[in-house]
Design a protein around this motif. Structure first.
Motif, PDB file in Angstrom:
ATOM      1  N   LEU A  14      29.554  37.533  40.169  1.00 39.04           N
ATOM      2  CA  LEU A  14      30.421  36.374  40.251  1.00 39.04           C
ATOM      3  C   LEU A  14      29.616  35.174  40.746  1.00 39.04           C
ATOM      4  N   ARG A  15      29.628  34.102  39.965  1.00 32.90           N
ATOM      5  CA  ARG A  15      28.847  32.905  40.272  1.00 32.90           C
ATOM      6  C   ARG A  15      29.758  31.813  40.830  1.00 32.90           C
ATOM      7  N   ASP A  16      29.367  31.285  41.984  1.00 36.06           N
ATOM      8  CA  ASP A  16      30.064  30.133  42.542  1.00 36.06           C
ATOM      9  C   ASP A  16      29.022  29.122  43.000  1.00 36.06           C
ATOM     10  N   ARG A  17      29.432  28.127  43.734  1.00 30.70           N
ATOM     11  CA  ARG A  17      28.490  27.070  44.112  1.00 30.70           C
ATOM     12  C   ARG A  17      27.412  27.542  45.075  1.00 30.70           C
ATOM     13  N   TYR A  18      27.575  28.734  45.662  1.00 30.23           N
ATOM     14  CA  TYR A  18      26.589  29.268  46.605  1.00 30.23           C
ATOM     15  C   TYR A  18      25.597  30.225  45.953  1.00 30.23           C
ATOM     16  N   GLY A  19      25.856  30.613  44.713  1.00 32.65           N
ATOM     17  CA  GLY A  19      24.966  31.558  44.041  1.00 32.65           C
ATOM     18  C   GLY A  19      25.759  32.650  43.343  1.00 32.65           C
ATOM     19  N   ILE A  20      25.154  33.825  43.237  1.00 27.47           N
ATOM     20  CA  ILE A  20      25.765  34.960  42.543  1.00 27.47           C
ATOM     21  C   ILE A  20      25.999  36.085  43.546  1.00 27.47           C
ATOM     22  N   THR A  21      27.228  36.588  43.559  1.00 28.55           N
ATOM     23  CA  THR A  21      27.604  37.689  44.442  1.00 28.55           C
ATOM     24  C   THR A  21      28.078  38.852  43.586  1.00 28.55           C
ATOM     25  N   GLN A  22      27.594  40.045  43.912  1.00 25.97           N
ATOM     26  CA  GLN A  22      28.008  41.244  43.176  1.00 25.97           C
ATOM     27  C   GLN A  22      29.330  41.758  43.744  1.00 25.97           C
ATOM     28  N   VAL A  23      30.271  42.038  42.834  1.00 26.48           N
ATOM     29  CA  VAL A  23      31.570  42.591  43.200  1.00 26.48           C
ATOM     30  C   VAL A  23      31.677  43.966  42.552  1.00 26.48           C
ATOM     31  N   VAL A  24      32.157  44.952  43.330  1.00 25.58           N
ATOM     32  CA  VAL A  24      32.255  46.337  42.863  1.00 25.58           C
ATOM     33  C   VAL A  24      33.723  46.714  42.686  1.00 25.58           C
ATOM     34  N   PHE A  25      34.006  47.394  41.569  1.00 28.72           N
ATOM     35  CA  PHE A  25      35.341  47.883  41.262  1.00 28.72           C
ATOM     36  C   PHE A  25      35.247  49.395  41.067  1.00 28.72           C
ATOM     37  N   PRO A  26      35.481  50.189  42.136  1.00 31.42           N
ATOM     38  CA  PRO A  26      35.343  51.643  42.031  1.00 31.42           C
ATOM     39  C   PRO A  26      36.405  52.256  41.104  1.00 31.42           C
ATOM     40  N   LYS A  27      35.996  53.284  40.367  1.00 32.23           N
ATOM     41  CA  LYS A  27      36.905  54.045  39.524  1.00 32.23           C
ATOM     42  C   LYS A  27      37.188  55.398  40.171  1.00 32.23           C
ATOM     43  N   ASP A  28      36.145  56.096  40.589  1.00 37.36           N
ATOM     44  CA  ASP A  28      36.307  57.411  41.200  1.00 37.36           C
ATOM     45  C   ASP A  28      37.077  57.296  42.502  1.00 37.36           C
ATOM     46  N   GLY A  29      38.136  58.073  42.622  1.00 38.32           N
ATOM     47  CA  GLY A  29      38.942  58.080  43.835  1.00 38.32           C
ATOM     48  C   GLY A  29      39.911  56.916  43.951  1.00 38.32           C
ATOM     49  N   ALA A  30      39.983  56.094  42.916  1.00 31.42           N
ATOM     50  CA  ALA A  30      40.857  54.919  42.968  1.00 31.42           C
ATOM     51  C   ALA A  30      42.305  55.300  42.703  1.00 31.42           C
ATOM     52  N   ASP A  31      43.222  54.570  43.345  1.00 29.55           N
ATOM     53  CA  ASP A  31      44.643  54.728  43.052  1.00 29.55           C
ATOM     54  C   ASP A  31      44.957  53.979  41.750  1.00 29.55           C
ATOM     55  N   GLU A  32      46.222  53.935  41.370  1.00 28.10           N
ATOM     56  CA  GLU A  32      46.599  53.294  40.104  1.00 28.10           C
ATOM     57  C   GLU A  32      46.190  51.825  40.061  1.00 28.10           C
ATOM     58  N   ALA A  33      46.407  51.110  41.167  1.00 30.65           N
ATOM     59  CA  ALA A  33      46.023  49.696  41.216  1.00 30.65           C
ATOM     60  C   ALA A  33      44.505  49.543  41.100  1.00 30.65           C
ATOM     61  N   GLY A  34      43.757  50.440  41.730  1.00 32.41           N
ATOM     62  CA  GLY A  34      42.296  50.401  41.648  1.00 32.41           C
ATOM     63  C   GLY A  34      41.798  50.657  40.239  1.00 32.41           C
ATOM     64  N   LEU A  35      42.456  51.583  39.536  1.00 33.08           N
ATOM     65  CA  LEU A  35      42.078  51.857  38.139  1.00 33.08           C
ATOM     66  C   LEU A  35      42.372  50.652  37.249  1.00 33.08           C
ATOM     67  N   GLU A  36      43.471  49.954  37.536  1.00 31.51           N
ATOM     68  CA  GLU A  36      43.782  48.738  36.783  1.00 31.51           C
ATOM     69  C   GLU A  36      42.717  47.666  37.028  1.00 31.51           C
ATOM     70  N   ARG A  37      42.271  47.523  38.289  1.00 31.06           N
ATOM     71  CA  ARG A  37      41.213  46.551  38.590  1.00 31.06           C
ATOM     72  C   ARG A  37      39.923  46.925  37.864  1.00 31.06           C
ATOM     73  N   TYR A  38      39.602  48.220  37.867  1.00 33.06           N
ATOM     74  CA  TYR A  38      38.396  48.702  37.181  1.00 33.06           C
ATOM     75  C   TYR A  38      38.467  48.361  35.688  1.00 33.06           C
ATOM     76  N   GLN A  39      39.591  48.666  35.048  1.00 32.99           N
ATOM     77  CA  GLN A  39      39.760  48.390  33.617  1.00 32.99           C
ATOM     78  C   GLN A  39      39.633  46.894  33.325  1.00 32.99           C
ATOM     79  N   LEU A  40      40.231  46.083  34.168  1.00 30.50           N
ATOM     80  CA  LEU A  40      40.151  44.637  33.984  1.00 30.50           C
ATOM     81  C   LEU A  40      38.713  44.154  34.139  1.00 30.50           C
ATOM     82  N   ALA A  41      38.046  44.625  35.177  1.00 28.43           N
ATOM     83  CA  ALA A  41      36.678  44.175  35.465  1.00 28.43           C
ATOM     84  C   ALA A  41      35.713  44.536  34.349  1.00 28.43           C
ATOM     85  N   LYS A  42      35.809  45.741  33.845  1.00 28.15           N
ATOM     86  CA  LYS A  42      34.837  46.168  32.827  1.00 28.15           C
ATOM     87  C   LYS A  42      35.032  45.435  31.503  1.00 28.15           C
ATOM     88  N   GLY A  43      36.197  44.831  31.315  1.00 28.04           N
ATOM     89  CA  GLY A  43      36.461  44.116  30.073  1.00 28.04           C
ATOM     90  C   GLY A  43      36.247  42.613  30.147  1.00 28.04           C
TER      91      GLY A  43
END
Length: 102
Positions: A31-60
C-alpha cells in the motif's frame, strides 16, 4: 510514517495499491501513501468468515485501487532493508475499497 516503534498499535492507513500477491495461505498488498510503501497482510489460514472475505478481496485488487485498511502493526519476519517501512507490516482487520481501478 510507520516504523518499528509502532509495533503493537492499531492503525488505519489509506493509499493506493502498488501490488497484490496471493501466496495461497495469505495475501500481501503493498500500500502506497505519502510516506512510502507499507506491506499489509491478509491471512487465509485460520481466518474466520470475515477474514476469508478480506483475503479474497485483497488477492483480487489491482494496481491503483484506493483502499483504507485498519490493522495491527507487527514486526516482519523477513525484513526489507530497501524500504523505510521494511521492518514492519500491518495485519489487516478491516479493508474498505474507496475506489476500484479498471
Amino acid at each position: 510514517e510507520l516504523r518499528i516503534g509502532h509495533v503493537g498499535q492499531m492503525v488505519t492507513i489509506s493509499g493506493w495499491v502498488q501490488m497484490s500477491r496471493d501466496m495461497n495461505h495469505f495475501a500481501f498488498v503493498d500500500l502506497r501513501d505519502r510516506y512510502g510503501i507499507t506491506q499489509v497482510v491478509f491471512p487465509k489460514d485460520g481466518a474466520d468468515e470475515a477474514g476469508l472475505e478480506r483475503y479474497q478481496l485483497a488477492k483480487g485488487m489491482g494496481r491503483e485501487y484506493v483502499v483504507k485498511v485498519t490493522g495491527k502493526v507487527v514486526e516482519r519476519i523477513a525484513k526489507n532493508k530497501d524500504r523505510e517501512t521494511g521492518e514492519i507490516e500491518i495485519v489487516a482487520e478491516s479493508i474498505e475499497v474507496l475506489n476500484a481501478s479498471s
